[in-house]
Design a protein around this motif. Structure first.
Motif, PDB file in Angstrom:
ATOM      1  N   LEU A 161       0.831  -1.202   0.000  1.00 17.90           N
ATOM      2  CA  LEU A 161       0.000   0.000   0.000  1.00 17.90           C
ATOM      3  C   LEU A 161       0.865   1.251   0.000  1.00 17.90           C
ATOM      4  N   ILE A 162       1.945   1.227   0.799  1.00 20.38           N
ATOM      5  CA  ILE A 162       2.871   2.367   0.845  1.00 20.38           C
ATOM      6  C   ILE A 162       3.498   2.583  -0.528  1.00 20.38           C
ATOM      7  N   THR A 163       3.920   1.493  -1.146  1.00 23.00           N
ATOM      8  CA  THR A 163       4.525   1.587  -2.475  1.00 23.00           C
ATOM      9  C   THR A 163       3.549   2.196  -3.475  1.00 23.00           C
ATOM     10  N   GLU A 164       2.278   1.800  -3.401  1.00 16.23           N
ATOM     11  CA  GLU A 164       1.275   2.347  -4.309  1.00 16.23           C
ATOM     12  C   GLU A 164       1.109   3.846  -4.108  1.00 16.23           C
ATOM     13  N   GLN A 165       1.170   4.287  -2.848  1.00 11.94           N
ATOM     14  CA  GLN A 165       1.059   5.727  -2.578  1.00 11.94           C
ATOM     15  C   GLN A 165       2.253   6.475  -3.157  1.00 11.94           C
ATOM     16  N   TYR A 166       3.460   5.887  -3.027  1.00 12.68           N
ATOM     17  CA  TYR A 166       4.649   6.513  -3.615  1.00 12.68           C
ATOM     18  C   TYR A 166       4.532   6.588  -5.131  1.00 12.68           C
ATOM     19  N   LYS A 167       3.996   5.543  -5.741  1.00 14.50           N
ATOM     20  CA  LYS A 167       3.838   5.547  -7.197  1.00 14.50           C
ATOM     21  C   LYS A 167       2.878   6.660  -7.632  1.00 14.50           C
ATOM     22  N   LYS A 168       1.858   6.909  -6.826  1.00 14.83           N
ATOM     23  CA  LYS A 168       0.921   7.991  -7.145  1.00 14.83           C
ATOM     24  C   LYS A 168       1.636   9.339  -7.092  1.00 14.83           C
ATOM     25  N   ILE A 169       2.528   9.499  -6.102  1.00 12.53           N
ATOM     26  CA  ILE A 169       3.301  10.739  -6.018  1.00 12.53           C
ATOM     27  C   ILE A 169       4.194  10.889  -7.235  1.00 12.53           C
ATOM     28  N   VAL A 170       4.839   9.801  -7.651  1.00  8.94           N
ATOM     29  CA  VAL A 170       5.688   9.835  -8.846  1.00  8.94           C
ATOM     30  C   VAL A 170       4.869  10.261 -10.067  1.00  8.94           C
ATOM     31  N   SER A 171       3.668   9.720 -10.190  1.00 12.71           N
ATOM     32  CA  SER A 171       2.793  10.069 -11.319  1.00 12.71           C
ATOM     33  C   SER A 171       2.384  11.535 -11.266  1.00 12.71           C
ATOM     34  N   LEU A 172       2.063  12.016 -10.064  1.00  6.47           N
ATOM     35  CA  LEU A 172       1.683  13.422  -9.912  1.00  6.47           C
ATOM     36  C   LEU A 172       2.849  14.348 -10.239  1.00  6.47           C
ATOM     37  N   LYS A 173       4.049  13.963  -9.828  1.00  8.37           N
ATOM     38  CA  LYS A 173       5.229  14.772 -10.143  1.00  8.37           C
ATOM     39  C   LYS A 173       5.461  14.835 -11.652  1.00  8.37           C
ATOM     40  N   ALA A 174       5.277  13.707 -12.319  1.00  8.02           N
ATOM     41  CA  ALA A 174       5.441  13.673 -13.781  1.00  8.02           C
ATOM     42  C   ALA A 174       4.381  14.549 -14.458  1.00  8.02           C
ATOM     43  N   HIS A 175       3.162  14.483 -13.948  1.00  7.03           N
ATOM     44  CA  HIS A 175       2.069  15.304 -14.492  1.00  7.03           C
ATOM     45  C   HIS A 175       2.377  16.785 -14.303  1.00  7.03           C
ATOM     46  N   LYS A 176       2.855  17.138 -13.110  1.00  8.71           N
ATOM     47  CA  LYS A 176       3.192  18.538 -12.826  1.00  8.71           C
ATOM     48  C   LYS A 176       4.331  19.014 -13.730  1.00  8.71           C
ATOM     49  N   LYS A 177       5.346  18.182 -13.893  1.00  9.25           N
ATOM     50  CA  LYS A 177       6.484  18.549 -14.742  1.00  9.25           C
ATOM     51  C   LYS A 177       6.029  18.802 -16.181  1.00  9.25           C
ATOM     52  N   GLY A 178       5.164  17.918 -16.689  1.00 12.00           N
ATOM     53  CA  GLY A 178       4.648  18.092 -18.041  1.00 12.00           C
ATOM     54  C   GLY A 178       3.838  19.365 -18.192  1.00 12.00           C
ATOM     55  N   LEU A 179       3.017  19.669 -17.175  1.00 11.53           N
ATOM     56  CA  LEU A 179       2.215  20.893 -17.210  1.00 11.53           C
ATOM     57  C   LEU A 179       3.097  22.135 -17.195  1.00 11.53           C
ATOM     58  N   MET A 180       4.132  22.115 -16.354  1.00 17.33           N
ATOM     59  CA  MET A 180       5.009  23.279 -16.252  1.00 17.33           C
ATOM     60  C   MET A 180       5.731  23.560 -17.561  1.00 17.33           C
ATOM     61  N   GLN A 181       6.057  22.504 -18.284  1.00 14.65           N
ATOM     62  CA  GLN A 181       6.711  22.693 -19.582  1.00 14.65           C
ATOM     63  C   GLN A 181       5.791  23.379 -20.579  1.00 14.65           C
ATOM     64  N   LYS A 182       4.478  23.279 -20.352  1.00 15.45           N
ATOM     65  CA  LYS A 182       3.515  23.904 -21.249  1.00 15.45           C
ATOM     66  C   LYS A 182       3.021  25.255 -20.732  1.00 15.45           C
ATOM     67  N   LEU A 183       3.024  25.436 -19.417  1.00 13.30           N
ATOM     68  CA  LEU A 183       2.474  26.660 -18.825  1.00 13.30           C
ATOM     69  C   LEU A 183       3.473  27.807 -18.757  1.00 13.30           C
ATOM     70  N   PHE A 184       4.775  27.486 -18.979  1.00 14.64           N
ATOM     71  CA  PHE A 184       5.813  28.512 -19.003  1.00 14.64           C
ATOM     72  C   PHE A 184       6.514  28.481 -20.364  1.00 14.64           C
ATOM     73  N   PRO A 185       6.888  29.634 -20.906  1.00 13.47           N
ATOM     74  CA  PRO A 185       7.579  29.659 -22.199  1.00 13.47           C
ATOM     75  C   PRO A 185       8.910  28.918 -22.136  1.00 13.47           C
ATOM     76  N   THR A 186       9.234  28.211 -23.208  1.00  9.61           N
ATOM     77  CA  THR A 186      10.538  27.568 -23.316  1.00  9.61           C
ATOM     78  C   THR A 186      11.478  28.489 -24.075  1.00  9.61           C
ATOM     79  N   ASP A 187      12.727  28.049 -24.302  1.00  5.94           N
ATOM     80  CA  ASP A 187      13.714  28.866 -25.015  1.00  5.94           C
ATOM     81  C   ASP A 187      13.174  29.347 -26.355  1.00  5.94           C
TER      82      ASP A 187
END
Length: 402
Positions: A161-187
């Motif tokens: 169960l703990i591992t599953e919760q960590y995996k959810k955090i990993v997924s949320l971090k990946a989602h946030k990273k992808g969003l930030m790449q789109k919500l802020f201008p790149t080079d």
């Protein structure tokens, strides 16, 4: 031979089918399994192996975990934070692994490792470490294989169960990273790839030097002699982690400092940043002040973010990879690397002139951070539940962690 060997005892709680079974026997670990030395495999470093408590999740070879073939323990530099894993894996030279099990199931050995006070087995001198000789001498309580299996099923289910919760955090971090790449201008861009509908015709973002976006208010050089056991919270570099505050090493200053140095006080919702070694793993050691540090006094090498822009937007702007890279280049060349507003004030970035757009971006990203915070809370509760179960399912011996 220890006086413990030969003793029998039983835990506070036993599953119904074992309540009339024989008591647990105290045995040295060399009677339970054989220990082998790890090898230095180039494709797996000790950095790929987490400290126990992260659910036994190994980044590089997670598909090979939990097949019940072995258990593993760190031997170098791991006394304070020992490494425990179970499953099939490639060991590294900083690890021992268990095999040739005699009176102990592999996963029960994994649980035994978690129930030992390793600090009492540190070898003198050098880097804190363990040896086979010392490990073999450790004495533990062991039930029958059937009872071992029942306990393993119970505890490992919580680990999963703990591992599953960590995996959810990993997924949320990946989602946030992808969003930030789109919500802020790149080079080379003056607007982001993704813009909220109400701002699509609002024009380009403004190019500004960082000194026009925010400043850093630096803390006070409090003396270590001022440290007390109770008083006003003292906010140090060690308290600032990546996007969250660290509560593990509380420090305090005399209560009278609260009024005397009130201009160095922070409140919940402020953003603070570590000014020495501020970049870790390509991320800034910066975090929102939480309830625990509300009213805390800033130490010298911690800064508070000051801005007339939307402060949460600036906080997320400072999490963009481009800006972190520019900051890292600006502070390189010194050891340790130190950050000041003057060093980075000339760095240029883009921000929307409309604070409503800043707020919208910040709200979007903070909602993901809130989800991750909730996941962290779930993990803390599961760990506490597991700890309580371990205390009941294992009898108290000299080796059990307090």
């Amino acid at each position: 031979m220890s006086k413990q060997v030969g003793k029998v005892l039983k835990p506070e709680f036993r599953f119904p089918e074992f309540r009339d079974a024989r008591e647990w026997a105290i045995k040295p670990l060399n009677k339970l399994f054989t220990i082998g030395s790890g090898k230095d495999y180039k494709h797996l470093s000790s950095g790929d192996v987490p400290v126990y408590g992260s659910g036994g999740y190994m980044r590089s070879v997670n598909a090979y975990l939990y097949d019940g073939e072995s258990a593993c323990i760190g031997r170098k530099g791991t006394i304070n934070n020992p490494i425990f894993l179970t499953g099939k894996f490639w060991t590294v030279d900083t690890l021992f692994y268990t095999h040739s099990f005699k009176e102990c199931l592999p996963k029960f050995a994994y649980l035994i490792f978690q129930n030992i006070n390793w600090l009492t087995h540190n070898e003198a001198g050098g880097v804190p470490s363990l040896s086979k000789t010392n490990i073999y001498k450790i004495e533990v309580a062991v039930p029958s294989p059937d009872e071992q299996e029942k306990i393993v099923e119970c505890i490992v289910s919580i680990d999963e169960l703990i591992t599953e919760q960590y995996k959810k955090i990993v997924s949320l971090k990946a989602h946030k990273k992808g969003l930030m790449q789109k919500l802020f201008p790149t080079d080379g861009e003056t607007v982001p790839k993704l813009r909220f509908p109400e701002f699509r015709g609002a024009g380009e973002w403004e190019r500004k030097q960082l000194k026009k976006v925010f400043s850093i208010f630096q803390g006070f050089a409090f003396s270590s002699k001022d440290s007390v056991t109770e008083g006003v919270r003292w906010l140090k570099i060690a308290d600032v982690s990546i996007q969250k505050m660290n509560h593990n090493s509380p420090s305090f200053l005399p209560a009278e400092h609260e009024e005397k140095h009130k201009k160095f006080s922070v409140k919940q919702g402020d953003y603070v940043i570590a000014l020495t070694r501020p970049v870790l793993s390509k991320q800034l050691k910066m975090a929102p002040v939480d309830k625990v540090f509300n009213g805390a006094l800033l130490n010298q090498r911690v800064g508070k973010l000051v801005t007339i822009q939307n402060s949460a937007f600036v906080y997320y702007l400072l999490q963009t990879s481009k800006l972190i890279s520019d900051i890292e280049k600006s502070i390189s060349g010194s050891e340790p690397p130190n950050l000041s507003a003057q060093q980075i004030e000339g760095i240029k970035t883009y921000i929307p002139s409309n604070k409503k757009e800043q707020e919208k971006i910040a709200d979007c990203l903070s909602s993901i951070d809130d989800l991750m915070t909730e996941q962290d809370k779930k993990i803390i509760l599961l760990k506490a539940h597991k700890k309580g179960l371990m205390q009941q399912l294992f009898p108290v011996t000299d080796e059990v962690n307090e």
